[in-house]
Write a protein that holds these residues in place. Sequence first.
Motif, PDB file in Angstrom:
ATOM      1  N   ASP A   1      -1.168  19.555 102.530  1.00  0.00           N
ATOM      2  CA  ASP A   1      -1.179  20.781 103.327  1.00  0.00           C
ATOM      3  C   ASP A   1      -1.115  20.468 104.824  1.00  0.00           C
TER       4      ASP A   1
ATOM      5  N   ASP B   1      -7.915  23.039  95.103  1.00  0.00           N
ATOM      6  CA  ASP B   1      -6.585  23.258  94.517  1.00  0.00           C
ATOM      7  C   ASP B   1      -5.724  21.993  94.568  1.00  0.00           C
ATOM      8  N   HIS B   2      -6.281  20.872  95.052  1.00  0.00           N
ATOM      9  CA  HIS B   2      -5.552  19.598  95.041  1.00  0.00           C
ATOM     10  C   HIS B   2      -6.227  18.535  94.185  1.00  0.00           C
TER      11      HIS B   2
ATOM     12  N   HIS C   1      -6.052  15.491  99.945  1.00  0.00           N
ATOM     13  CA  HIS C   1      -7.246  16.002 100.632  1.00  0.00           C
ATOM     14  C   HIS C   1      -8.190  16.662  99.646  1.00  0.00           C
TER      15      HIS C   1
ATOM     16  N   HIS D   1      -5.528  20.283 108.932  1.00  0.00           N
ATOM     17  CA  HIS D   1      -5.895  21.244 107.874  1.00  0.00           C
ATOM     18  C   HIS D   1      -7.317  20.925 107.397  1.00  0.00           C
TER      19      HIS D   1
ATOM     20  N   HIS E   1      -9.569  19.644  99.104  1.00  0.00           N
ATOM     21  CA  HIS E   1      -9.609  21.030  98.616  1.00  0.00           C
ATOM     22  C   HIS E   1      -9.425  21.091  97.104  1.00  0.00           C
TER      23      HIS E   1
HETATM   24 ZN    ZN Z   1      -5.760  22.527 101.294  1.00  0.00          ZN
END
Ligand code: ZN
Length: 256
Positions: A134, A60-61, A56, A115, A58
């Motif tokens: 997530d 942090d990914h 996804h 999410h 975000h």
């Molecule tokens: Zn996330």
Amino acid sequence: MPLTLVTVPCLSDNYAFLLNDSDTGATLLVDIPEAEPIIAMLQQRGWSLTDILITHHHHDHIQGLAGVVAHDAYLRVTGAAADAHRLPPLSRAVSDGDTFVFSGHTIHVLDVSGHTLGHLAYYIPDAGAVFTGDSLMALGCGRLFEGDAPTMWASLQKLAALPPETLVCSGHEYTAKNAEFALSVEPDNAELIARAARIAADRAEWHPTVPSVLSDELATNPFLRVYLPKVKETLSLTGHSDAEVFAALRARKDRF
Ligand code: ZN
Ligand code: FE
């Protein structure tokens, strides 16, 4: 078993995953929280990346992508077609129900929105593993930032239907905190009590609690257990639908 799965701790509490096929040398990475630990693990193992899968959008990914691509230039990057506008450039854009092949091994794409919208999971039967980002997490599930509770509940049910021995490779080390919450919902669940003790022992030595096994999630993760009369009763929602109970449970976790 030619496929080897390695968990790579990144940032403060993220995980990336490497999957190497020793027959062909192909190596797949799921999510890129930061480049350095991933490159270090590749060098330690003597592996070169061939594929990256993104769960996804975000940061942090995905934020380590540039650093990893600079290191291994000939990479295929796969992510959600629905999210192509907010992901790094994709070599392969996929959607729910699609399959594609990594080094002779079929990868099944599941939309597990909730999410975020456009959140994907990747199920690889030959590895006995599903990469959930997530969505479904060890003893928990991701917070609802873009999707609603019925959407996330439907996503979790897709994952719950995979073979029970499947390894759940999720994106964060949130398990100890999730265990506290799970015990507040099901204080009498013997399997949960035993699992929480194992988690505490693992975390005391900084061992990852991820991946987990789907059968353990089915037996102890409250977000997969909202259909149980006992859980409904605990939330004072006897007679309500599973999706309604899931929504209430997720809201309770947000305040926990
Ligand atoms: Zn996330
Ligand atoms: Fe995350």
